[in-house]
Design an enzyme around this catalytic site. Sequence first.
Site, PDB file in Angstrom:
ATOM      1  N   ARG A 260      12.231 -17.085 -26.533  1.00 12.24           N
ATOM      2  CA  ARG A 260      13.006 -17.253 -27.763  1.00 12.24           C
ATOM      3  C   ARG A 260      13.556 -15.899 -28.197  1.00 12.24           C
ATOM      4  O   ARG A 260      12.845 -14.894 -28.171  1.00 12.24           O
ATOM      5  CB  ARG A 260      12.140 -17.846 -28.877  1.00 12.24           C
ATOM      6  CG  ARG A 260      11.710 -19.272 -28.568  1.00 12.24           C
ATOM      7  CD  ARG A 260      10.932 -19.904 -29.686  1.00 12.24           C
ATOM      8  NE  ARG A 260      10.433 -21.218 -29.271  1.00 12.24           N
ATOM      9  CZ  ARG A 260       9.627 -21.979 -29.995  1.00 12.24           C
ATOM     10  NH1 ARG A 260       9.234 -21.569 -31.189  1.00 12.24           N
ATOM     11  NH2 ARG A 260       9.213 -23.142 -29.540  1.00 12.24           N
ATOM     12  N   ARG A 275       5.435 -13.241 -33.535  1.00 11.15           N
ATOM     13  CA  ARG A 275       6.816 -13.602 -33.180  1.00 11.15           C
ATOM     14  C   ARG A 275       7.254 -12.721 -32.016  1.00 11.15           C
ATOM     15  O   ARG A 275       7.547 -11.542 -32.207  1.00 11.15           O
ATOM     16  CB  ARG A 275       7.762 -13.403 -34.372  1.00 11.15           C
ATOM     17  CG  ARG A 275       7.613 -14.427 -35.465  1.00 11.15           C
ATOM     18  CD  ARG A 275       8.644 -14.209 -36.561  1.00 11.15           C
ATOM     19  NE  ARG A 275       8.493 -15.139 -37.653  1.00 11.15           N
ATOM     20  CZ  ARG A 275       9.064 -16.340 -37.716  1.00 11.15           C
ATOM     21  NH1 ARG A 275       9.853 -16.736 -36.744  1.00 11.15           N
ATOM     22  NH2 ARG A 275       8.865 -17.118 -38.759  1.00 11.15           N
ATOM     23  N   GLU A 347       1.509 -20.911 -38.712  1.00  5.75           N
ATOM     24  CA  GLU A 347       1.645 -22.059 -37.809  1.00  5.75           C
ATOM     25  C   GLU A 347       1.075 -21.761 -36.424  1.00  5.75           C
ATOM     26  O   GLU A 347       1.376 -20.739 -35.819  1.00  5.75           O
ATOM     27  CB  GLU A 347       3.119 -22.437 -37.667  1.00  5.75           C
ATOM     28  CG  GLU A 347       3.350 -23.598 -36.707  1.00  5.75           C
ATOM     29  CD  GLU A 347       4.815 -23.804 -36.363  1.00  5.75           C
ATOM     30  OE1 GLU A 347       5.076 -24.320 -35.262  1.00  5.75           O
ATOM     31  OE2 GLU A 347       5.684 -23.423 -37.175  1.00  5.75           O
ATOM     32  N   SER A 350       2.730 -27.686 -33.791  1.00  8.69           N
ATOM     33  CA  SER A 350       3.533 -28.686 -34.490  1.00  8.69           C
ATOM     34  C   SER A 350       3.633 -29.906 -33.598  1.00  8.69           C
ATOM     35  O   SER A 350       3.542 -29.807 -32.367  1.00  8.69           O
ATOM     36  CB  SER A 350       4.934 -28.150 -34.814  1.00  8.69           C
ATOM     37  OG  SER A 350       5.665 -27.937 -33.632  1.00  8.69           O
ATOM     38  N   ARG A 387       0.167 -17.536 -29.443  1.00 10.40           N
ATOM     39  CA  ARG A 387      -0.070 -17.161 -30.837  1.00 10.40           C
ATOM     40  C   ARG A 387      -1.493 -17.489 -31.301  1.00 10.40           C
ATOM     41  O   ARG A 387      -2.008 -16.886 -32.241  1.00 10.40           O
ATOM     42  CB  ARG A 387       0.944 -17.845 -31.751  1.00 10.40           C
ATOM     43  CG  ARG A 387       0.847 -17.392 -33.192  1.00 10.40           C
ATOM     44  CD  ARG A 387       1.782 -18.159 -34.107  1.00 10.40           C
ATOM     45  NE  ARG A 387       3.174 -17.801 -33.924  1.00 10.40           N
ATOM     46  CZ  ARG A 387       4.153 -18.213 -34.728  1.00 10.40           C
ATOM     47  NH1 ARG A 387       3.878 -19.013 -35.744  1.00 10.40           N
ATOM     48  NH2 ARG A 387       5.398 -17.851 -34.504  1.00 10.40           N
TER      49      ARG A 387
END
Length: 422
Positions: A260, A275, A347, A350, A387
Amino acid sequence: MIDLKLLRENPDLVRESQRTRGEDPALVDQLLEADRQRREAISAADQARAEQKAFSKAMGQKMAAASDEEKAQLREEGKQKAQAVKDLEATQGDAEQALHDLQMQISNVVEGAPAGGEEDFVVLEHVGEPTTFDFEPKDHLELGESLGLIDMKRGTKVSGSRFYFLTGDGALLQLGMMQLAARKATEKGFQLMIPPVLVRPEVMGGTGFLGAHADEVYRLEEDDLYLVGTSEVALAGYHSDEIIDLDEPKRYAGWSSCFRREAGSYGKDTRGIIRVHQFDKLEMFVYCRPEQATEIHQELLQLEKDMLAAIDVPYRVIDTAGGDLGSSAARKFDTEAWVPTQNTYRELTSTSNCTTFQARRLQTRYRDADGKTQVAATLNGTLATTRWLVAILENHQQADGSVVVPEALRPFVGKDVLIPKN
């Protein structure tokens, strides 16, 4: 893309979904008008073809008895009717393209998500109490460096900012986490997959990742391929343009590296590995009949909760607001782990119910009890990702700088406790 039948029958539902997302409800009326124009164009083209066919049949009968002048007139009239068909077919093509372009702009219809943006989520559940210490806790990067698990400096030297090396026990900790997730998934009937990480534009677009967040995606222009940000993309394309057997849902678990660009996130969670541009992830992906999707969505959430229980960190479950949903998701639940040094939840997983939105774009269908083809539903959910190391390290740290390895990961790491290198 959304179902045009739903749009025609309940446009107010789609308008309300657009408002819930903070998107333009006027697109609904534009799409309805484009749909009307397309249907009119199809009708006109069909009528012109029928007239041409009838004329051609009659012309064949008339030519035998016609004079040269009458034959010329018949041929000219035939050419005019053929040209009329071509013109109306071109109009139909333009109308269909206009409809498609507008249809691709409208996000999936929200199902039950709260209205609002990123901060308007609803907390559904807290599991465990936020971790507290009788000493000053270290953040995950300080722990990772002192324990010889993470090397950000050399990651930056080799690849630039937001890249890193996982070293020694850090690599084992991630591999153990991923293997534990793979085991849990396969025990629940998921077929383990290691998918491609480069996909064609039609697959990336079909999953809904080339819309508002296209700037997050890495593209290889020379090859016209995209690097995936989740194995969801490749798994969604796995059955594209197929009619599949959905007597039982098809469950896949994709293990891949993900990429990403993190565009626009500078200054936000930039320290450490929260991130980053590259990470590993195990993603669950399910194809099912639409009426099964809501129940399966809860099953995916429960699997995520089971995995979080295995690494023993406090977390909460949130119902993501409509304005924070990706374009494909009708509803999304996030689980967020407590990060002690940030005094907040971040987070980790999800899970999204994408209803028929992705499968309609990718032409993935099944046959119902009457043998008619119907559009499948798709769902996805994260079972482990890099993460997670942040939550594991920070919540299991000790006063002496060591970190207790969660019991479920010890067979993979080969240690009960990670000890500082100096």
